[in-house]
Design an enzyme around this catalytic site. Sequence first.
Site, mmCIF file in Angstrom:
data_model
loop_
_atom_site.group_PDB
_atom_site.id
_atom_site.type_symbol
_atom_site.label_atom_id
_atom_site.label_comp_id
_atom_site.label_asym_id
_atom_site.label_seq_id
_atom_site.Cartn_x
_atom_site.Cartn_y
_atom_site.Cartn_z
ATOM 1 N N GLY A 170 0.769 -1.243 0.000
ATOM 2 C CA GLY A 170 0.000 0.000 0.000
ATOM 3 C C GLY A 170 0.797 1.287 0.000
ATOM 4 O O GLY A 170 0.350 2.304 -0.530
ATOM 5 N N ASP B 94 0.521 3.403 4.411
ATOM 6 C CA ASP B 94 -0.542 4.026 3.626
ATOM 7 C C ASP B 94 -1.637 4.579 4.540
ATOM 8 O O ASP B 94 -2.093 5.702 4.386
ATOM 9 C CB ASP B 94 -1.122 3.046 2.591
ATOM 10 C CG ASP B 94 -1.547 1.694 3.185
ATOM 11 O OD1 ASP B 94 -1.359 1.469 4.401
ATOM 12 O OD2 ASP B 94 -2.070 0.866 2.420
ATOM 13 N N ASP C 171 -5.314 2.260 10.755
ATOM 14 C CA ASP C 171 -6.733 2.004 10.992
ATOM 15 C C ASP C 171 -6.896 1.577 12.461
ATOM 16 O O ASP C 171 -6.908 2.426 13.354
ATOM 17 C CB ASP C 171 -7.151 0.922 9.986
ATOM 18 C CG ASP C 171 -8.623 0.611 9.982
ATOM 19 O OD1 ASP C 171 -9.434 1.517 10.179
ATOM 20 O OD2 ASP C 171 -8.974 -0.561 9.754
ATOM 21 N N LYS D 125 -7.014 7.007 10.370
ATOM 22 C CA LYS D 125 -8.441 6.914 10.735
ATOM 23 C C LYS D 125 -8.513 6.780 12.256
ATOM 24 O O LYS D 125 -8.703 5.677 12.778
ATOM 25 C CB LYS D 125 -9.044 5.642 10.135
ATOM 26 C CG LYS D 125 -9.483 5.703 8.693
ATOM 27 C CD LYS D 125 -10.126 4.348 8.342
ATOM 28 C CE LYS D 125 -10.513 4.245 6.901
ATOM 29 N NZ LYS D 125 -10.866 2.851 6.544
ATOM 30 N N PHE E 51 -14.212 3.001 3.560
ATOM 31 C CA PHE E 51 -13.180 2.187 2.914
ATOM 32 C C PHE E 51 -12.692 2.946 1.680
ATOM 33 O O PHE E 51 -13.459 3.230 0.767
ATOM 34 C CB PHE E 51 -13.716 0.804 2.532
ATOM 35 C CG PHE E 51 -12.619 -0.088 2.059
ATOM 36 C CD1 PHE E 51 -11.736 -0.655 2.983
ATOM 37 C CD2 PHE E 51 -12.418 -0.322 0.711
ATOM 38 C CE1 PHE E 51 -10.682 -1.455 2.556
ATOM 39 C CE2 PHE E 51 -11.370 -1.124 0.282
ATOM 40 C CZ PHE E 51 -10.505 -1.684 1.205
ATOM 41 N N ASP F 201 -5.584 -0.521 -1.998
ATOM 42 C CA ASP F 201 -6.294 -1.435 -2.898
ATOM 43 C C ASP F 201 -7.631 -1.912 -2.332
ATOM 44 O O ASP F 201 -7.913 -1.788 -1.142
ATOM 45 C CB ASP F 201 -5.450 -2.692 -3.138
ATOM 46 C CG ASP F 201 -5.454 -3.633 -1.922
ATOM 47 O OD1 ASP F 201 -5.257 -3.143 -0.795
ATOM 48 O OD2 ASP F 201 -5.694 -4.838 -2.105
HETATM 49 P P1 5GP Z 1 -4.618 -1.681 10.919
HETATM 50 O O1 5GP Z 1 -3.699 -2.802 11.288
HETATM 51 O O2 5GP Z 1 -4.195 -0.329 11.428
HETATM 52 O O3 5GP Z 1 -6.056 -2.010 11.276
HETATM 53 O O4 5GP Z 1 -4.689 -1.654 9.364
HETATM 54 C C1 5GP Z 1 -3.715 -1.127 8.578
HETATM 55 C C2 5GP Z 1 -3.845 -1.672 7.177
HETATM 56 O O5 5GP Z 1 -5.218 -1.954 6.830
HETATM 57 C C3 5GP Z 1 -3.385 -0.636 6.195
HETATM 58 O O6 5GP Z 1 -1.997 -0.714 5.982
HETATM 59 C C4 5GP Z 1 -4.186 -0.978 4.970
HETATM 60 O O7 5GP Z 1 -3.521 -1.971 4.220
HETATM 61 C C5 5GP Z 1 -5.477 -1.554 5.509
HETATM 62 N N1 5GP Z 1 -6.570 -0.562 5.519
HETATM 63 C C6 5GP Z 1 -7.134 0.062 6.576
HETATM 64 N N2 5GP Z 1 -8.123 0.888 6.192
HETATM 65 C C7 5GP Z 1 -8.175 0.806 4.843
HETATM 66 C C8 5GP Z 1 -8.988 1.444 3.841
HETATM 67 O O8 5GP Z 1 -9.889 2.270 4.090
HETATM 68 N N3 5GP Z 1 -8.725 1.090 2.568
HETATM 69 C C9 5GP Z 1 -7.768 0.195 2.207
HETATM 70 N N4 5GP Z 1 -7.608 -0.061 0.909
HETATM 71 N N5 5GP Z 1 -6.986 -0.425 3.128
HETATM 72 C C10 5GP Z 1 -7.193 -0.112 4.422
#
Ligand code: 5GP
Length: 190
Positions: A50, A106, A109, A137, A163, A170
């Site tokens: 990403g 990228d 979340d 986020k 999303f 992606d």
């Molecule tokens: P976390 O471990 O913080 O929950 O998630 C991080 C990863 O989830 C990011 O690096 C990304 O790959 C994916 N991710 C989280 N939110 C989104 C989103 O809105 N769109 C996309 N395409 N990927 C996301």
Amino acid sequence: MALDGDIDRILFTEEQISKRVSELASLISDDFAATADSPSPPVVIGVATGAFLFLADLVRKVKVPLYVDFIRAESYGCGTKSNGAPRISLALKVDVQDKHVIVVEDIVDTGNTLASLISLLKSKGASSISVCTLLDKPARRKVDFQLVGEGKFYCGFECPDHFVVGYGLDFAELYRNLPYVGVLKPEIYK
Ligand code: 5GP
């Protein structure tokens, strides 16, 4: 296959991203200016896939010497919800022992990926760990991550809880080549 047609609305345009990437690069250049003459430049670690576009645009604008490496982290598979336990492959070519590390993401979340990554990099002896994420986020945060040493948090844009795809992000490995970040139409993934 339509790409733009699958986007509900654009959140961050190509121009907005480019301007913000320049601002972040200049902050990083200032913060790491002292390392310019050090025998140990900082290591920028992109989280693949990403962050590939963001990292490429960012490092071109940073004015201090640096190493670039990538790691792979995956928490979504082909869905739109994080499964909470990221698979991380830490096959780094650059030794981070006693080096300043800047993790380039990228999007942050739940925080699970960053928390795991930071603890792995800390265990490899990084002297500081900063994070530079294109999107954040905060409303979705479940896990707090701790930066290491003098590490700083750089964020491009706060992202609403939708999303999003494009500029590296992606859905099922598609849409990464859109030059902007947009909200994917829910009917595409439902
Ligand atoms: P976390 O471990 O913080 O929950 O998630 C991080 C990863 O989830 C990011 O690096 C990304 O790959 C994916 N991710 C989280 N939110 C989104 C989103 O809105 N769109 C996309 N395409 N990927 C996301």
